[in-house]
Write a protein that holds these residues in place. Structure first.
Motif, PDB file in Angstrom:
ATOM      1  N   VAL A 248       0.830  -1.203   0.000  1.00 27.18           N
ATOM      2  CA  VAL A 248       0.000   0.000   0.000  1.00 27.18           C
ATOM      3  C   VAL A 248       0.866   1.255   0.000  1.00 27.18           C
ATOM      4  O   VAL A 248       0.619   2.205  -0.757  1.00 27.18           O
ATOM      5  N   VAL A 249       1.898   1.261   0.843  1.00 26.27           N
ATOM      6  CA  VAL A 249       2.802   2.408   0.930  1.00 26.27           C
ATOM      7  C   VAL A 249       3.497   2.642  -0.412  1.00 26.27           C
ATOM      8  O   VAL A 249       3.607   3.781  -0.883  1.00 26.27           O
ATOM      9  N   GLY A 254       4.769   5.842  -4.485  1.00 26.04           N
ATOM     10  CA  GLY A 254       5.358   5.731  -5.816  1.00 26.04           C
ATOM     11  C   GLY A 254       4.639   6.609  -6.829  1.00 26.04           C
ATOM     12  O   GLY A 254       5.268   7.340  -7.601  1.00 26.04           O
ATOM     13  N   SER A 255       3.293   6.570  -6.806  1.00 24.58           N
ATOM     14  CA  SER A 255       2.523   7.372  -7.770  1.00 24.58           C
ATOM     15  C   SER A 255       2.562   8.855  -7.427  1.00 24.58           C
ATOM     16  O   SER A 255       2.759   9.701  -8.314  1.00 24.58           O
ATOM     17  N   GLY A 258       6.138  10.228  -8.070  1.00 27.10           N
ATOM     18  CA  GLY A 258       6.384  10.371  -9.499  1.00 27.10           C
ATOM     19  C   GLY A 258       5.668  11.557 -10.108  1.00 27.10           C
ATOM     20  O   GLY A 258       6.155  12.186 -11.049  1.00 27.10           O
ATOM     21  N   MET A 259       4.499  11.900  -9.545  1.00 25.66           N
ATOM     22  CA  MET A 259       3.703  12.991 -10.086  1.00 25.66           C
ATOM     23  C   MET A 259       4.242  14.357  -9.681  1.00 25.66           C
ATOM     24  O   MET A 259       4.422  15.255 -10.513  1.00 25.66           O
ATOM     25  N   TYR A 260       4.513  14.536  -8.394  1.00 30.28           N
ATOM     26  CA  TYR A 260       4.777  15.877  -7.883  1.00 30.28           C
ATOM     27  C   TYR A 260       6.248  16.183  -7.608  1.00 30.28           C
ATOM     28  O   TYR A 260       6.593  17.348  -7.397  1.00 30.28           O
ATOM     29  N   PHE A 278      -4.860   6.762 -11.149  1.00 30.14           N
ATOM     30  CA  PHE A 278      -4.368   5.614 -10.385  1.00 30.14           C
ATOM     31  C   PHE A 278      -4.478   5.864  -8.887  1.00 30.14           C
ATOM     32  O   PHE A 278      -5.001   5.040  -8.141  1.00 30.14           O
ATOM     33  N   TYR A 279      -3.994   7.045  -8.419  1.00 36.11           N
ATOM     34  CA  TYR A 279      -3.996   7.226  -6.968  1.00 36.11           C
ATOM     35  C   TYR A 279      -5.266   7.881  -6.424  1.00 36.11           C
ATOM     36  O   TYR A 279      -5.443   7.961  -5.214  1.00 36.11           O
TER      37      TYR A 279
END
Length: 310
Positions: A248-249, A254-255, A258-260, A278-279
């Motif tokens: 879960v972590v 990860g998402s 990767g985004m911010y 996804f998130y």
């Protein structure tokens, strides 16, 4: 709210996914189904913990039931609006509603960061200090921890949201996204932006790295404890539980990371939309399955409730 020519920006237009009508219908059905299933899963977990007197006294399940409520709020902050825009081609959202969504979305995401740290702390104390655990993590202490997560989550991004909302906007009010995210909003603001981006980065980096560091440190200590001979008999069961937490972590950080945190990631609109889906929609659906519905105590509580209902 003032634009460069002095007219007030009263609304934004969300472009959404930019797909044809047939694809819009498919996405509408898919995300509606996913949203309903997410609510059902999380309501089931909350109900089980509230009705089962044994689970209701265990800190881990107090945290998990509150986490389920958080996941419901988190996905509700974005998905219903996304479904509305998929059913209508306009995607118009008022200035106030846009920034309210921005604030709720980031506050709930921040609260999730603190909850993941709280659950890492719970597992660390339970496994590394089992004799002290009942005293340290009493139900009252757990509720204080839960309240702290919610409070910090909703206080953390107040300053960045207020600063961005005071910016003047130039030339366009079209947001190339399905929600009010800071990257697309800032791209519409009139330059120069001053220190706003730097301030936002400070808040984001401090939140992300402090929580990731704490989670990694906690689970590293737990894994080291597993290597001791005293855990020989129960190591497999304990590691199975921790592996679900780590999954879960990893999915969340990860998402989000990767985004911010990757430079230029938010400028790629299609990638941004995919990762955001996804998130905001996928992980809230997966988390109950990973965290709870594979948990033996949760499954036993569910069986007991079903037998009583027969």
């Amino acid at each position: 709210m003032e634009s460069a020519n002095g007219t007030a920006v009263k609304e934004f237009i969300l472009l959404g996914f930019g797909v044809e009508q047939e694809a819009r219908v498919f996405l509408l059905i898919f995300f509606t189904t996913l949203y309903v299933l997410t609510l059902v899963e999380n309501i089931t977990i909350i109900t089980l913990v509230l009705l089962d007197t044994h689970l209701a006294q265990l800190p881990m399940y107090i945290l998990l039931s509150n986490f389920s409520w958080l996941e419901m709020c988190y996905t509700t902050a974005t998905v219903p609006r996304m479904l509305l825009d998929l059913s209508s081609p306009h995607g118009v959202i008022s200035f106030q509603a846009c920034f309210l969504q921005f604030y709720m979305f980031f506050s709930l995401g921040t609260t999730e960061c603190f909850f993941l740290s709280a659950m890492a702390l719970d597992r660390y104390l339970a496994i590394c200090y089992p004799l002290l655990y009942p005293k340290i993590m009493s139900p009252n202490s757990c509720y204080v921890l839960v309240a702290s997560c919610w409070g910090l989550g909703f206080l953390w991004f107040i300053i960045p949201v207020l600063l961005i909302s005071k910016l003047p906007f130039c030339t366009s009010n079209i947001i190339d996204h399905f929600l009010c995210d800071p990257g697309p909003i800032l791209s519409l603001a009139c330059p120069p932006l001053g220190d706003i981006i730097f301030i936002c980065d400070i808040f984001m980096n401090a939140l992300f790295f402090s929580n990731v560091f704490f989670v990694v440190l906690s689970y590293s200590a737990v894994i080291l404890t597993f290597t001791k001979a005293s855990y020989e008999g129960s190591r497999k069961k304990a590691f199975s539980t921790i592996s679900f937490h780590l999954l879960v972590v990893t999915l969340f950080y990860g998402s989000v990371g990767g985004m911010y945190l990757i430079p230029g990631a938010e400028s790629q609109s299609e990638v941004t939309k995919a990762v955001t889906v996804f998130y905001t929609a996928i992980t809230p659906f997966l988390n109950p399955l990973i965290y709870c519905l594979r948990n033996e105590k949760v499954k036993e509580a569910l069986k007991r409730r079903l037998r009583r209902g027969e």
